[in-house]
Motif scaffolding. Structure first.
Motif, PDB file in Angstrom:
ATOM      1  N   ILE A  51      -7.857  43.829   0.500  1.00  0.00           N
ATOM      2  CA  ILE A  51      -7.750  42.625   0.915  1.00  0.00           C
ATOM      3  C   ILE A  51      -7.074  41.442  -0.010  1.00  0.00           C
ATOM      4  O   ILE A  51      -5.881  40.758   0.354  1.00  0.00           O
ATOM      5  N   ASN A  52      -7.570  41.573  -1.319  1.00  0.00           N
ATOM      6  CA  ASN A  52      -6.814  40.641  -2.404  1.00  0.00           C
ATOM      7  C   ASN A  52      -5.394  40.684  -2.439  1.00  0.00           C
ATOM      8  O   ASN A  52      -4.449  39.876  -2.478  1.00  0.00           O
ATOM      9  N   GLY A  53      -5.146  42.068  -2.691  1.00  0.00           N
ATOM     10  CA  GLY A  53      -3.791  42.691  -2.817  1.00  0.00           C
ATOM     11  C   GLY A  53      -2.678  42.290  -1.969  1.00  0.00           C
ATOM     12  O   GLY A  53      -1.795  41.851  -2.080  1.00  0.00           O
ATOM     13  N   LEU A  54      -3.121  42.509  -0.455  1.00  0.00           N
ATOM     14  CA  LEU A  54      -2.303  41.931   0.798  1.00  0.00           C
ATOM     15  C   LEU A  54      -2.358  40.636   0.803  1.00  0.00           C
ATOM     16  O   LEU A  54      -1.108  40.315   1.383  1.00  0.00           O
ATOM     17  N   GLN A  55      -3.195  40.094   0.590  1.00  0.00           N
ATOM     18  CA  GLN A  55      -3.010  38.547   0.633  1.00  0.00           C
ATOM     19  C   GLN A  55      -2.056  37.763  -0.062  1.00  0.00           C
ATOM     20  O   GLN A  55      -1.342  36.851   0.299  1.00  0.00           O
TER      21      GLN A  55
END
Length: 128
Positions: A51-55
């Motif tokens: 989630i953090n990477g995609l954000q």
């Protein structure tokens, strides 16, 4: 005007892509046969990293689209008495996915065979 439409299309495609990622992750998680509490915790951490990477790469909020995955991962920790209610209150998961989760938990937590069969029977009867 053209650029505004291109951004709207891009955001729509990103949303569809995230939905596919979420569905694929849930389907894969529902086929897990063996897992420890620590392994499930690592799955939760992996999801947060995703989630953090995609954000960082997309303009839309990723977390709501992957919330169903997080809910499915955390359902592993429910007490055995909660799975029928959980299945009824989460129609976003297929019967097959819920049954896979229950079978995993039953095996991992050493449920008695009778309890596992009762839970599965109630889920079969209530989930469409």
């Amino acid at each position: 005007m053209w650029m505004q439409h291109a951004c709207q299309i891009q955001d729509l495609l990103l949303e569809y892509g995230l939905e596919i990622v979420a569905e694929t992750l849930i389907e894969g998680l529902s086929h897990v046969r063996r897992c420890t509490d620590e392994g499930r915790a690592l799955m939760s951490l992996d999801l947060q990293v995703l989630i953090n990477g995609l954000q960082h790469f997309v303009s839309i909020n990723v977390k709501p689209k992957l919330q169903t995955v997080e809910t499915f991962v955390k359902a592993y920790y429910l007490p055995e008495t909660e799975y029928v209610h959980w299945a009824r209150s989460h129609p976003e998961y297929s019967k097959t996915q819920v049954i896979g989760l229950v079978n995993l938990v039953a095996m991992t937590k050493s449920w008695k065979r009778k309890i596992r069969l009762e839970v599965l029977e109630k889920i079969e009867a209530s989930v469409i």
